[in-house]
Scaffold this motif. Structure first.
Motif, mmCIF file in Angstrom:
data_model
loop_
_atom_site.group_PDB
_atom_site.id
_atom_site.type_symbol
_atom_site.label_atom_id
_atom_site.label_comp_id
_atom_site.label_asym_id
_atom_site.label_seq_id
_atom_site.Cartn_x
_atom_site.Cartn_y
_atom_site.Cartn_z
ATOM 1 N N ARG A 67 0.806 -1.111 0.078
ATOM 2 C CA ARG A 67 -0.175 -0.042 -0.006
ATOM 3 C C ARG A 67 0.955 1.325 0.045
ATOM 4 N N THR A 68 2.203 1.055 -0.408
ATOM 5 C CA THR A 68 2.922 2.460 -0.456
ATOM 6 C C THR A 68 2.917 2.865 -1.768
ATOM 7 N N GLU A 69 2.573 2.382 -2.704
ATOM 8 C CA GLU A 69 2.698 2.903 -4.258
ATOM 9 C C GLU A 69 1.350 3.589 -4.593
ATOM 10 N N PRO A 70 1.447 4.765 -5.335
ATOM 11 C CA PRO A 70 0.110 5.394 -5.828
ATOM 12 C C PRO A 70 -0.846 4.358 -6.462
ATOM 13 N N ALA A 71 -0.344 3.246 -7.262
ATOM 14 C CA ALA A 71 -1.413 2.529 -7.783
ATOM 15 C C ALA A 71 -1.890 1.452 -6.720
ATOM 16 N N ALA A 72 -1.347 1.493 -5.560
ATOM 17 C CA ALA A 72 -2.201 0.579 -4.378
ATOM 18 C C ALA A 72 -2.939 1.604 -4.032
ATOM 19 N N THR A 73 -2.784 2.844 -3.889
ATOM 20 C CA THR A 73 -3.703 3.912 -3.339
ATOM 21 C C THR A 73 -5.100 3.678 -4.006
ATOM 22 N N ASN A 74 -4.742 3.854 -5.490
ATOM 23 C CA ASN A 74 -5.937 3.815 -6.627
ATOM 24 C C ASN A 74 -6.595 2.437 -6.231
ATOM 25 N N GLU A 82 -18.636 6.922 -7.006
ATOM 26 C CA GLU A 82 -17.241 7.184 -6.927
ATOM 27 C C GLU A 82 -16.654 7.254 -5.783
ATOM 28 N N PHE A 83 -15.426 7.447 -5.687
ATOM 29 C CA PHE A 83 -14.723 7.369 -4.236
ATOM 30 C C PHE A 83 -14.768 8.874 -4.015
ATOM 31 N N ASP A 84 -15.061 9.192 -2.663
ATOM 32 C CA ASP A 84 -14.921 10.591 -2.027
ATOM 33 C C ASP A 84 -13.901 10.673 -1.087
ATOM 34 N N ALA A 85 -12.869 11.565 -1.276
ATOM 35 C CA ALA A 85 -11.887 11.680 -0.702
ATOM 36 C C ALA A 85 -11.942 12.302 0.809
ATOM 37 N N GLU A 86 -13.251 12.897 1.144
ATOM 38 C CA GLU A 86 -13.485 13.386 2.293
ATOM 39 C C GLU A 86 -14.654 12.458 2.950
ATOM 40 N N VAL A 140 -8.074 0.670 9.531
ATOM 41 C CA VAL A 140 -7.555 2.042 9.808
ATOM 42 C C VAL A 140 -6.373 2.485 8.753
ATOM 43 N N ALA A 141 -5.517 1.472 8.495
ATOM 44 C CA ALA A 141 -4.516 1.816 7.400
ATOM 45 C C ALA A 141 -4.915 1.907 6.189
ATOM 46 N N ASP A 142 -5.864 1.010 5.893
ATOM 47 C CA ASP A 142 -6.249 0.970 4.396
ATOM 48 C C ASP A 142 -7.299 2.656 4.364
ATOM 49 N N LEU A 143 -8.081 2.777 5.290
ATOM 50 C CA LEU A 143 -8.572 4.251 5.120
ATOM 51 C C LEU A 143 -7.814 5.405 5.098
ATOM 52 N N ALA A 144 -6.848 5.171 5.770
ATOM 53 C CA ALA A 144 -5.845 6.332 5.790
ATOM 54 C C ALA A 144 -5.382 6.551 4.584
ATOM 55 N N ARG A 145 -4.796 5.335 3.973
ATOM 56 C CA ARG A 145 -4.007 5.476 2.605
ATOM 57 C C ARG A 145 -5.066 5.731 1.491
ATOM 58 N N ALA A 146 -6.249 5.325 1.668
ATOM 59 C CA ALA A 146 -7.131 5.693 0.687
ATOM 60 C C ALA A 146 -7.692 7.145 0.676
ATOM 61 N N HIS A 147 -7.758 7.765 1.723
ATOM 62 C CA HIS A 147 -8.233 9.288 2.120
ATOM 63 C C HIS A 147 -7.121 10.082 2.150
ATOM 64 N N ASP A 148 -5.850 9.529 1.923
ATOM 65 C CA ASP A 148 -4.577 10.298 2.109
ATOM 66 C C ASP A 148 -4.771 11.132 3.613
ATOM 67 N N VAL A 149 -4.746 10.628 4.502
ATOM 68 C CA VAL A 149 -4.775 11.319 6.011
ATOM 69 C C VAL A 149 -3.936 10.182 6.667
ATOM 70 N N SER A 150 -3.741 10.854 8.015
ATOM 71 C CA SER A 150 -3.286 9.754 8.696
ATOM 72 C C SER A 150 -3.962 8.836 9.413
ATOM 73 N N LYS A 151 -3.364 7.881 9.947
ATOM 74 C CA LYS A 151 -4.308 6.889 10.812
ATOM 75 C C LYS A 151 -4.940 7.707 12.010
ATOM 76 N N TYR A 185 -8.681 7.496 13.268
ATOM 77 C CA TYR A 185 -9.043 7.340 14.812
ATOM 78 C C TYR A 185 -9.889 8.158 15.278
ATOM 79 N N ARG A 186 -9.604 9.534 14.991
ATOM 80 C CA ARG A 186 -10.347 10.561 15.683
ATOM 81 C C ARG A 186 -11.743 10.847 15.143
ATOM 82 N N ALA A 187 -11.938 10.434 13.890
ATOM 83 C CA ALA A 187 -13.217 10.426 13.219
ATOM 84 C C ALA A 187 -14.173 9.102 13.711
ATOM 85 N N ILE A 188 -13.364 7.908 14.086
ATOM 86 C CA ILE A 188 -14.132 6.909 14.891
ATOM 87 C C ILE A 188 -14.530 7.340 16.106
ATOM 88 N N ASP A 189 -13.642 8.001 16.826
ATOM 89 C CA ASP A 189 -13.981 8.502 18.160
ATOM 90 C C ASP A 189 -15.272 9.317 18.302
#
Length: 96
Positions: free
Chosen positions: A4-11, A25-29, A47-58, A62-66
């Motif tokens: 999941r470190t490559e741009p292709a993996a993010t897509n 469609e995928f919504d980054a927000e 959480v790691a998948d979601l962080a990667r997909a949305h280009d945010v930190s884990k 976690y804050r959104a989950i809380d």
């Protein structure tokens, strides 16, 4: 699991999320929405998948989950417990 470190993996993870959740469609927000976040977690995205997909930190995920009082195990904040949480499974001896 894909690298999941490559741009292709993010897509790829974005396509997987959109397909699994039947999104047009995928919504980054979208991670900021309770129903999306709950559906993504229930569908098995971590959480790691979601962080990667949305280009945010884990931590952001976690804050959104809380914020929405969703149930998700969170890593310890510091010390040895945090190190163990982040260590690869084969780094910690024990029963498999």
């Amino acid at each position: 699991m894909t690298d999941r470190t490559e741009p292709a993996a993010t897509n790829q993870i974005r396509r997987e999320i959109a397909s699994t959740l039947r999104l047009d469609e995928f919504d980054a927000e979208a991670y900021q929405g309770r129903s999306y976040l709950r559906a993504a977690l229930e569908a098995g995205f971590d959480v790691a998948d979601l962080a990667r997909a949305h280009d945010v930190s884990k931590k952001t995920i976690y804050r959104a989950i809380d914020q929405y009082d969703l149930t998700q195990e969170q890593p310890p904040r510091n010390g040895t417990a945090r190190w163990l949480w982040n260590a690869p499974p084969d780094a910690v001896p024990g029963d498999d």
